[in-house]
Design an enzyme around this catalytic site. Structure first.
Site, PDB file in Angstrom:
ATOM      1  N   TRP A  56       0.903  -1.125   0.139  1.00 56.72           N
ATOM      2  CA  TRP A  56      -0.051   0.076   0.088  1.00 56.72           C
ATOM      3  C   TRP A  56       0.957   1.382   0.042  1.00 56.72           C
ATOM      4  CZ3 TRP A  56      -5.064  -0.268  -0.998  1.00 56.72           C
ATOM      5  CH2 TRP A  56      -5.718   1.037  -0.760  1.00 56.72           C
ATOM      6  N   PHE A  92      -0.776  -3.023   7.973  1.00 58.23           N
ATOM      7  CA  PHE A  92      -1.535  -3.736   9.162  1.00 58.23           C
ATOM      8  C   PHE A  92      -0.914  -5.233   9.108  1.00 58.23           C
ATOM      9  CE2 PHE A  92      -4.624  -6.345  10.975  1.00 58.23           C
ATOM     10  CZ  PHE A  92      -5.143  -5.824  12.110  1.00 58.23           C
ATOM     11  N   GLU A  93      -0.480  -5.724   7.744  1.00 56.11           N
ATOM     12  CA  GLU A  93      -0.176  -6.910   7.673  1.00 56.11           C
ATOM     13  C   GLU A  93       1.444  -7.182   7.927  1.00 56.11           C
ATOM     14  OE1 GLU A  93      -3.766  -6.658   6.059  1.00 56.11           O
ATOM     15  OE2 GLU A  93      -2.124  -5.483   5.396  1.00 56.11           O
ATOM     16  N   CYS A 105       3.612   2.670   5.040  1.00 60.53           N
ATOM     17  CA  CYS A 105       3.290   3.898   4.976  1.00 60.53           C
ATOM     18  C   CYS A 105       1.715   4.239   5.374  1.00 60.53           C
ATOM     19  CB  CYS A 105       3.665   4.690   3.761  1.00 60.53           C
ATOM     20  SG  CYS A 105       3.325   6.439   3.666  1.00 60.53           S
ATOM     21  N   THR A 119     -10.992   9.701   8.392  1.00 64.92           N
ATOM     22  CA  THR A 119     -11.646   8.657   9.362  1.00 64.92           C
ATOM     23  C   THR A 119     -10.609   8.518  10.270  1.00 64.92           C
ATOM     24  OG1 THR A 119     -11.086   6.546   8.363  1.00 64.92           O
ATOM     25  CG2 THR A 119     -13.285   8.127   7.862  1.00 64.92           C
ATOM     26  N   HIS A 124      -9.414   5.533  11.009  1.00 60.97           N
ATOM     27  CA  HIS A 124      -8.895   4.290  10.669  1.00 60.97           C
ATOM     28  C   HIS A 124      -7.262   4.564  10.738  1.00 60.97           C
ATOM     29  CE1 HIS A 124      -8.092   0.773   7.974  1.00 60.97           C
ATOM     30  NE2 HIS A 124      -7.333   1.582   7.319  1.00 60.97           N
TER      31      HIS A 124
END
Length: 164
Positions: free
Chosen positions: A31, A66-67, A89, A95, A97
């Protein structure tokens, strides 16, 4: 913390042990790939510049920041690496999140390091915007990938020193 007046990727005057005796894993988030690729290039080059053997560097991609925790855990469970560098990053959005992801990754990587008693390096940018990420992935504030690699070398060397 990098500021407008300081580039933290300047390691002049800091003793850096040779990376030659150590093996490293690099886990990179896919990402924000423009940023994470620049972080990876910085980390990989810094390892080599400090004596790491290319065959002793394993690189794996994961879908997002996250992974990184799962990636680091899987690497340490299935290898004998001396240190893991996690690169990602997360850019602030509209939000909350951002907060959940950043906290989960920081806590997760700390837990993996404790679980295996191995250095797991947090090379994750947590920025307010894209420009801040660019500035910290090879721009005016240096490259967090470089910093993560140097940290991995120093921590692998510390771990080895304490085992003697």
């Amino acid at each position: 913390m990098a500021t407008q007046l300081k580039n933290l990727s300047d390691f002049s005057g800091i003793a850096i042990p040779s990376a030659a005796p150590y093996s490293f894993g690099i886990v990179v988030s896919e990402w924000n790939t423009e940023i994470t690729n620049a972080l990876y290039q910085g980390a990989y080059k810094s390892l080599l510049d400090n004596g790491a053997v290319a065959d002793n560097i394993q690189t794996y991609a994961v879908p997002g920041s996250f992974e990184l925790t799962s990636g680091a855990d899987l690497l340490l469970k299935n290898s004998s690496l001396d240190a893991i560098i996690c690169l990602g990053c997360v850019i602030q959005g509209e939000t909350r999140h951002f907060d959940f992801i950043c906290n989960a990754v920081a806590n997760g990587l700390s837990n993996v390091a404790i679980k295996y008693s191995k250095p797991v390096i947090f090379g994750v940018l947590t920025t307010d915007n894209q420009q801040q990420a660019i500035d910290r992935s090879g721009g005016k504030h240096g490259n967090k990938g470089d910093e993560a690699a140097i940290t991995a070398i120093k921590m692998a060397d510390l771990a080895k020193t304490l085992q003697r």
